[in-house]
Design an enzyme around this catalytic site. Sequence first.
Site, short mmCIF file in Angstrom:
data_model
loop_
_atom_site.label_atom_id
_atom_site.label_comp_id
_atom_site.label_asym_id
_atom_site.label_seq_id
_atom_site.Cartn_x
_atom_site.Cartn_y
_atom_site.Cartn_z
CD GLU A 1 -1.85 -6.43 4.44
OE1 GLU A 1 -1.89 -5.28 4.83
OE2 GLU A 1 -1.65 -6.90 3.07
CG HIS B 1 -4.21 -3.26 2.84
ND1 HIS B 1 -3.11 -3.32 3.49
CD2 HIS B 1 -4.47 -2.12 2.26
CE1 HIS B 1 -2.70 -1.98 3.66
NE2 HIS B 1 -3.72 -1.17 3.11
CB CYS C 1 -1.20 -0.11 1.22
SG CYS C 1 -2.25 1.00 1.05
NE ARG D 1 -10.19 4.08 11.41
CZ ARG D 1 -9.21 3.46 10.66
NH1 ARG D 1 -8.37 2.78 11.07
NH2 ARG D 1 -9.26 3.79 9.20
CB SER E 1 -8.55 0.57 2.79
OG SER E 1 -8.98 1.45 3.77
CE LYS F 1 -10.50 4.35 3.03
NZ LYS F 1 -10.88 4.35 4.55
#
Length: 302
Positions: A237, A235, A142, A249, A192, A163
Amino acid sequence: MPIRIPAKLPAKEILEQENIFVMEEERATTQDIRPLNILILNLMPEKEKTEAQLLRFLGNTPIQVNISFLRLTTHESKNTSKYHLDTFYKPFSDVNTKRFDGMIITGSPVELLSFEEVDYWDELKDIMDWSQENVTSTFHICWGAQAALYHRYGIGKYRLPEKCFGVYEHEVLAPKENLVRGFDDHFLAPHSRYTDIEFKKLMNHPDLHVLARSDQAGVFLAASKDGKNIFATGHLEYSATTLAEEYRRDRERGIDTKLPENYFPDNDPEKAPLYRWKSHCSLMFSNWLNYYVYQATPYEWD
């Protein structure tokens, strides 16, 4: 893959519950093999979560792997205790005289800053320069990928209109490349981020090639032609619930974040998301360790 990590690292209990083979130091020293030494520069704010995510996928082949964590000295982490960092992480001055078979540089939530505005940019550049001579292959994730592409190849980033947030379908463009060996022609991966890389500069650079991309999320996997540098803009992972945690969040902080695309069943955030990229992440890290690290590194570093 048996992974050798500090005995009291909190991620150890999580990995053992998932039946990941974690090896104690006493047993590791009895094996008559040279383990792979992997250094992880963890720039993510919630470091313990990232530790578990990465170690989960470094435990998938019969090779013994020693894990070391690296911390920055020019930046103070606000989300991880000083005790955790002092106990399990080493400063660059403790490792810069050593050599490592592989290295991972994670993402970081600083992508809306220019690279030069990041308070640890000079230290990160020193680490990336050092890795060229002292690490067989480095995997950048990233923002870590964006930083390396900018520092090494002059490929910049730009802010997206909104985003890039969700799970997207990607096409393998170079099926004969070892990093994507065994991949399906199309696969899913989470993203993200608020920024993207300069695609044309990447495509036209003589030392780089693109391995996988998405019509929605852009380039996902790229590599230097010598295999020393691997770049993932998303990502793989991430665990099944990571995007949900990021979404909630942001909403709690008053950020008007849209629902992650192609993630919650029926776009209902009350429903548990499906884990649809785990096998490809396992394959990606296994391929990297096997073809770019294990088969490319000398038996003993001089």
